[in-house]
Design a protein around this motif. Structure first.
Motif, PDB file in Angstrom:
ATOM      1  N   TRP A   1      -6.081   8.852  -0.304  1.00  7.99           N
ATOM      2  CA  TRP A   1      -5.136   9.065  -1.219  1.00  7.99           C
ATOM      3  C   TRP A   1      -5.748   8.916  -2.553  1.00  7.99           C
ATOM      4  O   TRP A   1      -5.376   9.179  -3.674  1.00  7.99           O
ATOM      5  CB  TRP A   1      -5.074   7.035  -1.654  1.00  7.99           C
ATOM      6  CG  TRP A   1      -5.625   6.377  -1.888  1.00  7.99           C
ATOM      7  CD1 TRP A   1      -6.811   5.399  -1.130  1.00  7.99           C
ATOM      8  CD2 TRP A   1      -6.395   5.594  -2.746  1.00  7.99           C
ATOM      9  NE1 TRP A   1      -7.125   4.573  -1.154  1.00  7.99           N
ATOM     10  CE2 TRP A   1      -7.308   4.551  -2.301  1.00  7.99           C
ATOM     11  CE3 TRP A   1      -5.983   5.335  -4.344  1.00  7.99           C
ATOM     12  CZ2 TRP A   1      -7.858   3.725  -3.379  1.00  7.99           C
ATOM     13  CZ3 TRP A   1      -6.242   4.648  -5.098  1.00  7.99           C
ATOM     14  CH2 TRP A   1      -7.756   3.495  -4.829  1.00  7.99           C
ATOM     15  N   VAL A   2      -7.746   9.091  -2.468  1.00  7.73           N
ATOM     16  CA  VAL A   2      -7.883   9.032  -4.017  1.00  7.73           C
ATOM     17  C   VAL A   2      -7.918  10.605  -4.158  1.00  7.73           C
ATOM     18  O   VAL A   2      -8.361  11.294  -5.024  1.00  7.73           O
ATOM     19  CB  VAL A   2      -9.940   8.104  -4.206  1.00  7.73           C
ATOM     20  CG1 VAL A   2     -10.063   8.901  -5.353  1.00  7.73           C
ATOM     21  CG2 VAL A   2      -9.427   6.773  -4.186  1.00  7.73           C
ATOM     22  N   VAL A   3      -9.207  11.441  -3.085  1.00 12.02           N
ATOM     23  CA  VAL A   3      -9.297  12.314  -4.134  1.00 12.02           C
ATOM     24  C   VAL A   3      -7.897  13.171  -3.383  1.00 12.02           C
ATOM     25  O   VAL A   3      -8.799  14.987  -3.781  1.00 12.02           O
ATOM     26  CB  VAL A   3     -10.131  12.931  -2.383  1.00 12.02           C
ATOM     27  CG1 VAL A   3     -11.272  12.128  -1.924  1.00 12.02           C
ATOM     28  CG2 VAL A   3      -9.445  13.465  -0.825  1.00 12.02           C
ATOM     29  N   LYS A   4      -6.531  13.066  -3.155  1.00 10.03           N
ATOM     30  CA  LYS A   4      -6.023  14.285  -3.323  1.00 10.03           C
ATOM     31  C   LYS A   4      -5.270  14.189  -4.264  1.00 10.03           C
ATOM     32  O   LYS A   4      -4.299  15.409  -4.917  1.00 10.03           O
ATOM     33  CB  LYS A   4      -4.470  13.834  -2.823  1.00 10.03           C
ATOM     34  CG  LYS A   4      -3.791  12.494  -2.791  1.00 10.03           C
ATOM     35  CD  LYS A   4      -2.859  11.816  -1.569  1.00 10.03           C
ATOM     36  CE  LYS A   4      -2.411  10.521  -2.047  1.00 10.03           C
ATOM     37  NZ  LYS A   4      -1.255   9.583  -1.182  1.00 10.03           N
ATOM     38  N   TRP A   5      -5.873  13.292  -5.624  1.00  8.68           N
ATOM     39  CA  TRP A   5      -5.773  13.321  -6.834  1.00  8.68           C
ATOM     40  C   TRP A   5      -6.705  14.622  -7.724  1.00  8.68           C
ATOM     41  O   TRP A   5      -6.251  14.828  -8.333  1.00  8.68           O
ATOM     42  CB  TRP A   5      -5.898  12.010  -7.608  1.00  8.68           C
ATOM     43  CG  TRP A   5      -5.195  10.902  -7.449  1.00  8.68           C
ATOM     44  CD1 TRP A   5      -4.839  10.104  -6.325  1.00  8.68           C
ATOM     45  CD2 TRP A   5      -3.641  11.202  -7.837  1.00  8.68           C
ATOM     46  NE1 TRP A   5      -3.320   9.878  -5.987  1.00  8.68           N
ATOM     47  CE2 TRP A   5      -2.701   9.811  -7.061  1.00  8.68           C
ATOM     48  CE3 TRP A   5      -2.741  11.745  -8.774  1.00  8.68           C
ATOM     49  CZ2 TRP A   5      -1.085   9.862  -6.990  1.00  8.68           C
ATOM     50  CZ3 TRP A   5      -1.351  11.649  -9.109  1.00  8.68           C
ATOM     51  CH2 TRP A   5      -1.154  10.616  -8.330  1.00  8.68           C
TER      52      TRP A   5
ATOM     53  N   GLU B   1     -16.196  18.098  -4.899  1.00  8.22           N
ATOM     54  CA  GLU B   1     -14.286  18.082  -4.600  1.00  8.22           C
ATOM     55  C   GLU B   1     -14.715  18.156  -2.838  1.00  8.22           C
ATOM     56  O   GLU B   1     -14.432  16.904  -2.199  1.00  8.22           O
ATOM     57  CB  GLU B   1     -13.754  19.065  -5.409  1.00  8.22           C
ATOM     58  CG  GLU B   1     -13.115  18.974  -6.770  1.00  8.22           C
ATOM     59  CD  GLU B   1     -11.926  19.527  -7.036  1.00  8.22           C
ATOM     60  OE1 GLU B   1     -11.333  19.417  -6.850  1.00  8.22           O
ATOM     61  OE2 GLU B   1     -12.176  19.951  -7.950  1.00  8.22           O
ATOM     62  N   PRO B   2     -15.410  19.263  -2.481  1.00 10.44           N
ATOM     63  CA  PRO B   2     -15.524  19.172  -0.986  1.00 10.44           C
ATOM     64  C   PRO B   2     -16.394  18.086  -0.173  1.00 10.44           C
ATOM     65  O   PRO B   2     -15.781  17.647   0.786  1.00 10.44           O
ATOM     66  CB  PRO B   2     -16.086  20.665  -0.850  1.00 10.44           C
ATOM     67  CG  PRO B   2     -15.931  21.644  -1.670  1.00 10.44           C
ATOM     68  CD  PRO B   2     -15.525  20.668  -3.188  1.00 10.44           C
ATOM     69  N   ILE B   3     -16.827  17.892  -1.005  1.00 13.14           N
ATOM     70  CA  ILE B   3     -18.100  16.678  -0.295  1.00 13.14           C
ATOM     71  C   ILE B   3     -16.743  15.605  -0.321  1.00 13.14           C
ATOM     72  O   ILE B   3     -17.515  14.617   0.132  1.00 13.14           O
ATOM     73  CB  ILE B   3     -19.537  16.983  -1.147  1.00 13.14           C
ATOM     74  CG1 ILE B   3     -20.193  17.825  -0.098  1.00 13.14           C
ATOM     75  CG2 ILE B   3     -19.761  15.836  -0.797  1.00 13.14           C
ATOM     76  CD1 ILE B   3     -21.508  17.556  -1.373  1.00 13.14           C
ATOM     77  N   ALA B   4     -16.460  15.449  -1.789  1.00 15.44           N
ATOM     78  CA  ALA B   4     -16.213  14.081  -2.477  1.00 15.44           C
ATOM     79  C   ALA B   4     -14.302  13.896  -0.689  1.00 15.44           C
ATOM     80  O   ALA B   4     -14.420  13.486  -0.235  1.00 15.44           O
ATOM     81  CB  ALA B   4     -15.996  14.008  -3.270  1.00 15.44           C
ATOM     82  N   THR B   5     -14.029  15.305  -1.196  1.00  8.56           N
ATOM     83  CA  THR B   5     -13.411  14.987   0.221  1.00  8.56           C
ATOM     84  C   THR B   5     -13.136  14.829   1.734  1.00  8.56           C
ATOM     85  O   THR B   5     -12.113  13.816   1.743  1.00  8.56           O
ATOM     86  CB  THR B   5     -12.503  16.854   0.007  1.00  8.56           C
ATOM     87  OG1 THR B   5     -11.672  16.724  -0.852  1.00  8.56           O
ATOM     88  CG2 THR B   5     -10.881  16.901   0.942  1.00  8.56           C
ATOM     89  N   PHE B   6     -14.002  15.496   2.078  1.00  7.64           N
ATOM     90  CA  PHE B   6     -14.736  14.999   3.594  1.00  7.64           C
ATOM     91  C   PHE B   6     -15.123  14.265   4.092  1.00  7.64           C
ATOM     92  O   PHE B   6     -14.608  13.665   4.344  1.00  7.64           O
ATOM     93  CB  PHE B   6     -15.728  16.002   3.572  1.00  7.64           C
ATOM     94  CG  PHE B   6     -16.303  16.035   5.269  1.00  7.64           C
ATOM     95  CD1 PHE B   6     -15.113  16.900   6.395  1.00  7.64           C
ATOM     96  CD2 PHE B   6     -17.171  15.535   5.321  1.00  7.64           C
ATOM     97  CE1 PHE B   6     -15.591  15.830   7.606  1.00  7.64           C
ATOM     98  CE2 PHE B   6     -17.629  14.649   6.940  1.00  7.64           C
ATOM     99  CZ  PHE B   6     -17.088  15.089   7.651  1.00  7.64           C
ATOM    100  N   ALA B   7     -15.646  13.284   2.822  1.00  7.54           N
ATOM    101  CA  ALA B   7     -15.890  11.702   2.313  1.00  7.54           C
ATOM    102  C   ALA B   7     -15.410  10.853   2.371  1.00  7.54           C
ATOM    103  O   ALA B   7     -15.034   9.998   3.648  1.00  7.54           O
ATOM    104  CB  ALA B   7     -17.630  11.285   2.099  1.00  7.54           C
ATOM    105  N   LEU B   8     -14.338  10.667   1.257  1.00  7.73           N
ATOM    106  CA  LEU B   8     -13.633   9.736   1.192  1.00  7.73           C
ATOM    107  C   LEU B   8     -12.489   9.876   2.417  1.00  7.73           C
ATOM    108  O   LEU B   8     -11.300   8.792   2.891  1.00  7.73           O
ATOM    109  CB  LEU B   8     -13.116  10.234  -0.135  1.00  7.73           C
ATOM    110  CG  LEU B   8     -14.317  10.000  -1.144  1.00  7.73           C
ATOM    111  CD1 LEU B   8     -13.408   9.943  -2.305  1.00  7.73           C
ATOM    112  CD2 LEU B   8     -14.160   7.750  -0.691  1.00  7.73           C
ATOM    113  N   ASN B   9     -12.120  10.673   2.987  1.00  9.77           N
ATOM    114  CA  ASN B   9     -11.269  11.089   4.136  1.00  9.77           C
ATOM    115  C   ASN B   9     -11.579  10.966   5.300  1.00  9.77           C
ATOM    116  O   ASN B   9     -10.338  10.156   5.590  1.00  9.77           O
ATOM    117  CB  ASN B   9     -10.718  13.020   4.253  1.00  9.77           C
ATOM    118  CG  ASN B   9      -9.397  12.960   4.275  1.00  9.77           C
ATOM    119  OD1 ASN B   9      -7.831  11.927   4.631  1.00  9.77           O
ATOM    120  ND2 ASN B   9      -9.643  13.858   5.374  1.00  9.77           N
ATOM    121  N   SER B  10     -12.553  10.604   5.297  1.00  6.54           N
ATOM    122  CA  SER B  10     -13.427  10.328   6.538  1.00  6.54           C
ATOM    123  C   SER B  10     -13.146   8.825   6.974  1.00  6.54           C
ATOM    124  O   SER B  10     -13.233   7.872   7.819  1.00  6.54           O
ATOM    125  CB  SER B  10     -15.064  10.608   7.105  1.00  6.54           C
ATOM    126  OG  SER B  10     -15.350  10.159   6.109  1.00  6.54           O
TER     127      SER B  10
END
Length: 262
Positions: free
Chosen positions: A208-212, A194-203
């Protein structure tokens, strides 16, 4: 159903695991709150901006509410996982289902019992955060900040969020019978994926994906106004958490009904 819930409560309270996890949650929360309060507003160097100082509402919420959730929810998750996988590990699931052949009732009773313990873990975490965080804030000569905006509503929402994570644990435990595997998968996804996905996709502007994701949906309840990610509205985050709990619990319930015990 009341009798089944009481039975599940006795199962939890008759082992040492629940209070071992509770002690871990309290200590981890106290450490989290102390560090957050101790370094709030301190320049980290390296060109990084400092976190909000302790005279802001955001910093006070971070010390008390965010620390309480962050230090407690993983222990509540593990408690939920072991509540189901422990039955398979110690071979007690067979007599459990023989006494109550309607398996959905057993799983629902486990959910309700663990939900209650989840609330207890959350309250203990909040007490630890307020005590240790308050001591550090006082030592730094700042007001305790009990009147901070959204502090008490955030504490209530954090309590709900922690309790819902026990339901996620029950759902994971019904999907993955092996206790060690279930805990490892849950911790791996929560702390690494989750943290890696949050950082990567947020960058790449896919926030809008990771906030779910479950952890970020929880942050919508506990960290309003955080600048790192545009979180969901708090009530949407709560519904998302409930949705995850329902989906995982429903899948686990379906599997527990259809597959063989041994």
């Amino acid at each position: 159903m009341t009798g089944l819930v009481r039975s599940e409560l006795r199962k939890i309270s008759s082992t040492r695991l629940w209070w071992g996890l509770l002690i871990g949650a309290v200590l981890f929360t106290a450490l989290q709150a102390g560090i957050t309060a101790g370094f709030a507003g301190v320049d980290p160097g390296g060109g990084q901006p400092p976190s909000p100082p302790l005279d802001t509402d955001e910093a006070i919420r971070s010390v008390y509410v965010t620390s309480a959730f962050a230090g407690t929810y993983i222990f509540a998750l593990i408690l939920g996982i072991t509540g189901m996988t422990g039955e398979y590990r110690y071979k007690t699931i067979t007599p459990t289902f023989l006494v109550t052949p309607r398996r959905p009732r057993v799983v629902i009773a486990k959910m309700l019992a663990h939900l209650g313990f989840g609330f207890g873990y959350a309250v203990a975490g909040l007490v630890a955060a307020f005590v240790v965080g308050g001591i550090v804030i006082s030592l730094r000569d700042f007001p305790l900040g009990y009147g901070a905006d959204q502090l008490w509503s955030g504490a209530v929402l954090a309590t709900l969020a922690v309790a819902l994570w026990t339901l996620l644990g029950i759902g994971i435990g019904t999907l993955i019978r092996n206790q060690i595997a279930a805990i490892m998968v849950a911790v791996f996804v929560t702390f690494l994926v989750e943290p890696i996905a949050t950082f990567a996709l947020n960058s790449i502007d896919l926030d809008w994906v990771v906030k779910w994701l479950p952890t970020n949906a929880s942050a919508a309840l506990t960290s309003p106004g955080d600048a790192f990610l545009d979180y969901l509205d708090w009530w949407v985050g709560g519904l998302v958490l409930i949705g995850y709990a329902v989906v995982l619990g429903g899948l686990g319930l379906l599997l527990s009904v259809r597959r063989d015990v041994t």
